[in-house]
Design an enzyme around this catalytic site. Structure first.
Site, PDB file in Angstrom:
ATOM      1  N   GLU A 231      31.121  54.199  27.335  1.00 20.54           N
ATOM      2  CA  GLU A 231      31.319  52.772  27.599  1.00 20.54           C
ATOM      3  C   GLU A 231      31.567  52.534  29.086  1.00 20.54           C
ATOM      4  O   GLU A 231      31.078  51.563  29.650  1.00 20.54           O
ATOM      5  CB  GLU A 231      32.518  52.295  26.763  1.00 20.54           C
ATOM      6  CG  GLU A 231      32.473  50.871  26.332  1.00 20.54           C
ATOM      7  CD  GLU A 231      31.214  50.459  25.617  1.00 20.54           C
ATOM      8  OE1 GLU A 231      30.656  51.267  24.868  1.00 20.54           O
ATOM      9  OE2 GLU A 231      30.788  49.321  25.850  1.00 20.54           O
TER      10      GLU A 231
ATOM     11  N   ILE B 276      32.767  44.270  21.863  1.00 22.34           N
ATOM     12  CA  ILE B 276      34.032  43.891  22.515  1.00 22.34           C
ATOM     13  C   ILE B 276      33.837  43.832  24.030  1.00 22.34           C
ATOM     14  O   ILE B 276      34.344  42.947  24.706  1.00 22.34           O
ATOM     15  CB  ILE B 276      35.156  44.892  22.141  1.00 22.34           C
ATOM     16  CG1 ILE B 276      35.507  44.746  20.662  1.00 22.34           C
ATOM     17  CG2 ILE B 276      36.389  44.658  22.981  1.00 22.34           C
ATOM     18  CD1 ILE B 276      36.399  45.834  20.145  1.00 22.34           C
ATOM     19  N   ASP B 277      33.036  44.789  24.522  1.00 22.32           N
ATOM     20  CA  ASP B 277      32.785  44.811  25.964  1.00 22.32           C
ATOM     21  C   ASP B 277      31.874  43.681  26.420  1.00 22.32           C
ATOM     22  O   ASP B 277      31.775  43.435  27.630  1.00 22.32           O
ATOM     23  CB  ASP B 277      32.168  46.154  26.368  1.00 22.32           C
ATOM     24  CG  ASP B 277      33.190  47.062  26.995  1.00 22.32           C
ATOM     25  OD1 ASP B 277      34.361  46.682  26.992  1.00 22.32           O
ATOM     26  OD2 ASP B 277      32.820  48.140  27.477  1.00 22.32           O
ATOM     27  N   ALA B 278      31.207  43.038  25.467  1.00 22.90           N
ATOM     28  CA  ALA B 278      30.268  41.964  25.848  1.00 22.90           C
ATOM     29  C   ALA B 278      30.980  40.878  26.638  1.00 22.90           C
ATOM     30  O   ALA B 278      30.442  40.380  27.641  1.00 22.90           O
ATOM     31  CB  ALA B 278      29.613  41.385  24.606  1.00 22.90           C
TER      32      ALA B 278
ATOM     33  N   ILE C  10      31.481  42.115  30.096  1.00 21.26           N
ATOM     34  CA  ILE C  10      30.220  42.184  30.849  1.00 21.26           C
ATOM     35  C   ILE C  10      29.789  40.780  31.283  1.00 21.26           C
ATOM     36  O   ILE C  10      29.344  40.572  32.414  1.00 21.26           O
ATOM     37  CB  ILE C  10      29.141  42.870  29.988  1.00 21.26           C
ATOM     38  CG1 ILE C  10      29.451  44.365  29.878  1.00 21.26           C
ATOM     39  CG2 ILE C  10      27.747  42.682  30.583  1.00 21.26           C
ATOM     40  CD1 ILE C  10      28.678  45.066  28.803  1.00 21.26           C
TER      41      ILE C  10
END
Lengths: 143, 91
Positions: A87, B66-68, B71
């Site tokens: 990630e 979740i990282d969207a 980002i």
């Protein structure tokens, strides 16, 4: 380990990538109609950045897991650490590509780029639906 | 002329603070989400080790989801850093 649980990360990611490409092309088409060619290219660039980042992360996961399998065996902690490393790689690649795009693409339309980026990033959740479908199909077949 | 430069400096200063807040709050939310999900994964893996392969695919996808938000916030922050639309008011 039975067949139901043996769903590869690469399969789920390619399903997600398919949806990401569809959404990116859709947003690019809308941008083309609304604000022209540069906006369409910007939207495609935004979507492509997320897809390339996702694949970079996947390569990171495979490298980490294969190394761990050879050394100690796959424990949940090792899986988690390799996923978090992947990630981190993904976020770094995306940030780097965004930086390059903003710095060197002269005709950039920022809102289209953000639209393509957001659509593509949110569409990555579609892979989860593919995993659930696969799981349900296997359950129905009694595997 | 002097006023214009002053306005420009003010907009850039406030934009700098906004960029910090955008990235910081985005990272904060993503970290909390990832922490909760990872602890649940470890919990589930400890209770039912046979579910680990099923869970790991979902964990990988959910990490991306979740990282969207983070980002997207990085993209927005870069937009404000490199192509600030607020500066158009001055020009």
């Amino acid at each position: 380990m039975d067949k139901v649980t043996n769903i590869k990360i690469s399969q789920t990611l390619s399903k997600a990538a398919r949806w990401q490409i569809i959404i990116t092309v859709l947003i690019s088409g809308i941008s083309l109609l609304v604000s022209g060619m540069n906006a369409a290219i910007s939207a495609i660039a935004g979507g492509a950045i997320v897809i390339v980042g996702g694949y970079a992360g996947m390569i990171g996961v495979f490298a980490g897991m294969s190394m761990a399998r050879r050394l100690n065996g796959l424990t949940p902690g090792v899986i988690l650490i390799s996923m978090l490393k992947a990630e981190a790689i993904k976020v770094l690649v995306i940030a780097l590509l965004l930086l390059v795009t903003f710095k060197y693409y002269r005709g950039l339309v920022p809102l289209s780029l953000i639209g393509g980026l957001a659509g593509s990033a949110l569409a990555s959740g579609a892979g989860l639906r593919a995993v659930n479908n696969k799981y349900n199909e296997n359950n129905e077949q009694g595997l | 002329m002097e006023n214009t430069v002053q306005y420009l400096a003010m907009i850039q200063a406030y934009t700098g603070i906004a960029i910090g807040l955008i990235i910081g709050l985005g990272a904060f939310g993503a970290c909390i989400g990832i922490g909760i999900m990872c602890s649940s994964f470890l919990d589930g893996a400890a209770r039912q080790p046979e579910l680990i392969p099923t869970l790991q695919g979902k964990v990988f996808l959910l990490l991306g989801l979740i990282d969207a938000s983070f980002i997207i916030s990085v993209g927005l922050a870069m937009m404000f850093a490199f192509a600030n639309p607020l500066l158009a008011v001055i020009k």
